[in-house]
Design a protein around this motif. Structure first.
Motif, PDB file in Angstrom:
ATOM      1  N   ASP A  99       0.853  -1.071  -0.241  1.00  0.00           N
ATOM      2  CA  ASP A  99       0.033   0.014   0.082  1.00  0.00           C
ATOM      3  C   ASP A  99       0.667   1.038  -0.351  1.00  0.00           C
ATOM      4  O   ASP A  99       1.029   1.996   1.134  1.00  0.00           O
ATOM      5  N   GLN A 100       1.030   2.243  -1.011  1.00  0.00           N
ATOM      6  CA  GLN A 100       1.541   3.100  -1.371  1.00  0.00           C
ATOM      7  C   GLN A 100       0.865   4.294  -1.469  1.00  0.00           C
ATOM      8  O   GLN A 100      -0.084   4.578  -2.365  1.00  0.00           O
ATOM      9  N   GLU A 101       1.555   5.317  -1.036  1.00  0.00           N
ATOM     10  CA  GLU A 101       0.725   7.129  -1.685  1.00  0.00           C
ATOM     11  C   GLU A 101       1.113   6.961  -2.811  1.00  0.00           C
ATOM     12  O   GLU A 101       2.194   7.261  -3.068  1.00  0.00           O
ATOM     13  N   ILE A 102       0.152   7.404  -4.208  1.00  0.00           N
ATOM     14  CA  ILE A 102       0.695   7.828  -5.594  1.00  0.00           C
ATOM     15  C   ILE A 102      -0.369   8.578  -5.749  1.00  0.00           C
ATOM     16  O   ILE A 102      -1.598   9.006  -5.490  1.00  0.00           O
ATOM     17  N   THR A 103       0.394   9.409  -6.812  1.00  0.00           N
ATOM     18  CA  THR A 103      -0.526  10.641  -7.638  1.00  0.00           C
ATOM     19  C   THR A 103      -0.715   9.909  -9.546  1.00  0.00           C
ATOM     20  O   THR A 103       0.130  10.034  -9.556  1.00  0.00           O
ATOM     21  N   VAL A 104      -2.149  10.388  -8.983  1.00  0.00           N
ATOM     22  CA  VAL A 104      -2.594   9.664 -10.375  1.00  0.00           C
ATOM     23  C   VAL A 104      -3.349  10.775 -11.394  1.00  0.00           C
ATOM     24  O   VAL A 104      -3.702  11.811 -10.863  1.00  0.00           O
ATOM     25  N   HIS A 105      -3.218  10.727 -12.100  1.00  0.00           N
ATOM     26  CA  HIS A 105      -3.134  12.425 -13.615  1.00  0.00           C
ATOM     27  C   HIS A 105      -4.904  10.887 -14.251  1.00  0.00           C
ATOM     28  O   HIS A 105      -4.623  10.342 -15.261  1.00  0.00           O
ATOM     29  N   ASP A 110     -12.485  15.748 -23.077  1.00  0.00           N
ATOM     30  CA  ASP A 110     -11.964  16.920 -23.487  1.00  0.00           C
ATOM     31  C   ASP A 110      -9.920  17.852 -23.327  1.00  0.00           C
ATOM     32  O   ASP A 110      -9.684  18.898 -23.478  1.00  0.00           O
ATOM     33  N   GLY A 111      -9.651  16.455 -22.839  1.00  0.00           N
ATOM     34  CA  GLY A 111      -8.039  16.754 -22.367  1.00  0.00           C
ATOM     35  C   GLY A 111      -7.872  17.491 -21.213  1.00  0.00           C
ATOM     36  O   GLY A 111      -6.348  18.144 -20.957  1.00  0.00           O
ATOM     37  N   THR A 112      -8.705  18.149 -20.296  1.00  0.00           N
ATOM     38  CA  THR A 112      -8.256  18.344 -18.988  1.00  0.00           C
ATOM     39  C   THR A 112      -7.795  17.194 -17.747  1.00  0.00           C
ATOM     40  O   THR A 112      -8.392  16.229 -18.021  1.00  0.00           O
ATOM     41  N   THR A 113      -7.192  17.671 -17.286  1.00  0.00           N
ATOM     42  CA  THR A 113      -6.505  16.617 -16.696  1.00  0.00           C
ATOM     43  C   THR A 113      -6.669  17.028 -14.932  1.00  0.00           C
ATOM     44  O   THR A 113      -5.721  17.985 -14.503  1.00  0.00           O
ATOM     45  N   LYS A 114      -6.843  16.721 -14.001  1.00  0.00           N
ATOM     46  CA  LYS A 114      -6.660  16.084 -13.078  1.00  0.00           C
ATOM     47  C   LYS A 114      -5.906  14.995 -11.802  1.00  0.00           C
ATOM     48  O   LYS A 114      -5.898  14.351 -12.034  1.00  0.00           O
ATOM     49  N   GLU A 115      -4.958  16.078 -10.958  1.00  0.00           N
ATOM     50  CA  GLU A 115      -4.343  15.032 -10.447  1.00  0.00           C
ATOM     51  C   GLU A 115      -5.153  14.845  -8.814  1.00  0.00           C
ATOM     52  O   GLU A 115      -5.960  15.336  -8.031  1.00  0.00           O
ATOM     53  N   VAL A 116      -5.271  13.092  -8.869  1.00  0.00           N
ATOM     54  CA  VAL A 116      -5.868  13.242  -7.653  1.00  0.00           C
ATOM     55  C   VAL A 116      -4.927  11.986  -6.809  1.00  0.00           C
ATOM     56  O   VAL A 116      -3.963  10.819  -7.351  1.00  0.00           O
ATOM     57  N   LYS A 117      -4.258  12.057  -5.579  1.00  0.00           N
ATOM     58  CA  LYS A 117      -3.664  11.291  -4.454  1.00  0.00           C
ATOM     59  C   LYS A 117      -4.728  10.432  -3.709  1.00  0.00           C
ATOM     60  O   LYS A 117      -5.505  10.901  -3.240  1.00  0.00           O
ATOM     61  N   THR A 118      -4.023   8.862  -4.030  1.00  0.00           N
ATOM     62  CA  THR A 118      -4.822   8.203  -3.958  1.00  0.00           C
ATOM     63  C   THR A 118      -3.538   6.731  -3.077  1.00  0.00           C
ATOM     64  O   THR A 118      -2.204   7.524  -2.584  1.00  0.00           O
ATOM     65  N   THR A 168       0.164   2.833 -10.833  1.00  0.00           N
ATOM     66  CA  THR A 168       1.441   2.918  -9.590  1.00  0.00           C
ATOM     67  C   THR A 168       1.174   4.768 -10.087  1.00  0.00           C
ATOM     68  O   THR A 168       0.584   5.486 -10.971  1.00  0.00           O
ATOM     69  N   ASP A 169       2.087   5.293  -9.392  1.00  0.00           N
ATOM     70  CA  ASP A 169       2.569   6.510  -9.057  1.00  0.00           C
ATOM     71  C   ASP A 169       2.388   7.318 -10.263  1.00  0.00           C
ATOM     72  O   ASP A 169       3.373   6.451 -11.557  1.00  0.00           O
TER      73      ASP A 169
END
Length: 352
Positions: A99-105, A110-118, A168-169
């Motif tokens: 179980d590791q903390e990662i950031t996914v995009h 429409d091309g918009t990207t949001k970073e989600v920490k999970t 993964t991250d």
């Protein structure tokens, strides 16, 4: 408005679940109360099962208790049914998956990207709720793809976690937003626009047909039918007195050989779509034209000549789904090449 074939009551489109599970992303065309009551009976047997058969007798997939509770919570009628205060999620055991903390995009069409920490062991349902907090898209309308693979709620007899899909991250996840919740047959694309000040110009509605990831045909104001007569374009309908134009495209999904159809808007003369006065566009089901399947908001910056508004896609079970796109692009009917490149990019992002 749609009549439920089980209770025979008439319902709004939002009163029909889009699908029961990402594993069987088809609509039964039943209303929420009928779906919930049917599933409730299946889960009330003793000993209580962790999953039950899909309500479609032709579907081999299972509906888990978590998915059932999610359907209830998403329903406009959820006040009629009792549920635990907190939805229980049991990821089960996934060997050799720390179980590791990662950031996914998370990227929308429409091309918009949001970073989600999970976290890598985050249950898929919990991850969809994280996306809901940031993008205001309820979990039942999210179809997530990673490297072309659909991210499902369960795998190997347990609730799935992100690591099951090799997330993964810095992984990029594609979010398809499901815009329709019933079986599609005949569609109509309807576009009206006001001429730019001081000139007659055309905001063209066009559609591009693809099969197995390859664009093979288009229909527009000059090429007004496809080879199967499944798609018919009205051509230019001009009201010069009131300085307005109109395009209509009818689509019979039962006749086309395409597995995806992309609907686009493009300016013929003006450098950007912002030049047009009060444009309006919608995609509707011809059986119920008051129910809008997709639209495009022109109040967002129209900095480009064209946009891929939305697309319809044939699922593995033969049914069609509508997905929002909103991807800006260059290109118009004088040269569709830039638009085709944008559509090809959308196809590639889905792993086709």
């Amino acid at each position: 408005m749609y009549k439920c074939p089980k209770c025979h009551e008439t319902h709004l489109s939002e009163e029909i679940p889009p699908f029961l599970s990402p594993n069987c992303s088809h609509s039964l065309n039943l209303c929420y109360p009928c779906v919930i009551e049917a599933l409730q009976k299946l889960f009330q047997v003793q000993p209580e099962p962790t999953s039950v058969n899909c309500l479609d007798p032709n579907c081999p997939e299972q509906i888990t208790k978590v998915e059932y509770e999610l359907i209830v919570r998403s329903s406009p009628f959820n006040y009629l049914f009792e549920l635990p205060e907190k939805l229980e999620i049991h990821p089960g055991t996934a060997p050799d998956l720390p179980d590791q903390e990662i950031t996914v995009h998370v990227q929308t069409m429409d091309g918009t990207t949001k970073e989600v920490k999970t976290k890598t062991r985050m249950p898929v349902l919990s991850f969809k709720r994280q996306i809901q907090e940031q993008l205001q898209v309820e979990p039942l309308r999210q179809k997530l793809l990673h490297q072309g693979v659909v991210i499902t709620y369960h795998t190997s007899g347990r609730d799935a976690i992100l690591a099951d899909f090799h997330i993964t991250d810095q992984s990029r996840i594609i979010l398809l937003i499901v815009m329709v919740d019933h079986i599609l047959e005949d569609l109509e694309f309807h576009l009206i626009w006001g001429f730019p000040l001081g000139m007659i110009d055309y905001l063209d509605g066009s559609c591009f047909l693809s099969e197995k990831g390859r664009i093979f045909e288009f229909v527009d104001h000059s090429n007004n039918k496809d080879s199967k007569n499944a798609i018919v374009h009205s051509g230019d309908i001009l009201d010069r007195k009131n300085k307005r134009g109109e395009h209509r495209i009818s689509v019979n999904l039962g006749l086309t050989t395409a597995d995806a159809i992309f609907f686009t808007l493009s300016s013929y003369k003006a450098p950007t779509m912002a030049a047009f006065v009060s444009p309006q566009v919608k995609l509707v089901d011809r059986r119920d034209p008051d129910t809008v399947l997709s639209t495009y908001e022109f109040n967002q910056p129209a900095t480009e000549q064209a946009v891929v508004m939305c697309f319809v896609k044939k699922e593995a079970n033969g049914e069609w789904s509508v997905f929002r796109a909103g991807r800006l692009s260059k290109g118009n009917s004088r040269s569709y090449d830039p638009l085709k490149e944008t559509i090809a990019q959308l196809i590639q992002e889905q792993g086709q």
